[in-house]
Design an enzyme around this catalytic site. Structure first.
Site, short mmCIF file in Angstrom:
data_model
loop_
_atom_site.label_atom_id
_atom_site.label_comp_id
_atom_site.label_asym_id
_atom_site.label_seq_id
_atom_site.Cartn_x
_atom_site.Cartn_y
_atom_site.Cartn_z
N PHE A 6 -7.48 5.39 6.05
CA PHE A 6 -6.94 4.18 6.98
C PHE A 6 -8.00 3.58 7.77
O PHE A 6 -7.67 3.09 8.87
CB PHE A 6 -5.81 5.09 8.11
N CYS A 60 -6.17 1.35 10.81
CA CYS A 60 -4.96 0.96 10.58
C CYS A 60 -3.83 1.26 11.51
O CYS A 60 -3.40 2.12 11.72
CB CYS A 60 -4.68 1.33 9.15
N THR A 103 0.96 -1.30 -0.08
CA THR A 103 0.07 0.05 -0.14
C THR A 103 0.79 1.37 -0.04
O THR A 103 0.67 2.10 -0.60
CB THR A 103 -0.88 0.13 1.15
#
Length: 188
Positions: free
Chosen positions: A160, A167, A29
């Protein structure tokens, strides 16, 4: 067990699994986001100029100076540039959550235990949240938000995810990406 009791609530195995997530999940990512960031710098030379100016002023010589957290975080344009890249070109497509209790979303009843798929782009690109130019790359939008605007709500920016399952690598990933741009010997 709590940290206050002097005992670590995480086992060594828990810590290992989280570190592996940082490396495995975060690698792809972060690389994807950096690719889109470089794309934006190529397509928007004015943005590239502003970003370069800010970095060169903060770090006037390409040296071996180790940037401090405070100095990196003080780079305002770098912060809003990266937020805009993450908002518009998010590397994560969806996140799955389970309804902890019965709830209603937009008039639809969701029973407890139902798996919900959160489409990140639905929030990050929604014109009712980000305005009619929601699909345009415009880092300055982050400066024009006012308290009470839909986009100023912390849950509007879903790159996120949010809440207790945010996250775990968010802070690390954003710092890592910022440092790539600060290293004047490489990208900018």
């Amino acid at each position: 067990e709590t940290v206050q009791s002097g005992r670590n609530p995480w086992t060594d195995q828990d810590i290992l699994y989280n570190l592996l997530s940082f490396v495995a999940a975060g690698h792809e990512t972060t690389a994807g986001t950096l690719t889109w960031a470089i794309y934006c710098l190529c397509v928007y030379p004015g943005v590239q100029d502003k970003l370069r100016t800010e970095i060169v002023e903060a770090f006037p010589t390409a040296s071996d100076e180790t940037p401090t957290w405070e100095k990196v975080e003080s780079l305002h344009y770098l912060n809003i540039f990266l937020k805009e890249v993450l908002r518009l070109y998010n590397s994560a497509i969806t996140a799955f959550r389970e309804a902890a209790s019965d709830l209603v979303i937009e008039g639809v009843h969701i029973p407890q235990g139902t798996t919900i798929s959160i489409n990140i782009a639905a929030a990050n690109l929604h014109p009712l949240i980000w305005g009619p130019d929601a699909r345009e790359f415009r880092p300055e939008r982050w400066d024009s938000m006012e308290k009470g605007d839909a986009a100023s709500d912390p849950f509007a920016f879903e790159s996120f995810i949010n809440g207790p399952r945010i996250c775990i690598g968010k802070t690390f990933a954003t710092l890592e990406m910022k440092v790539v741009f600060i290293d004047r010997k490489s990208v900018v």
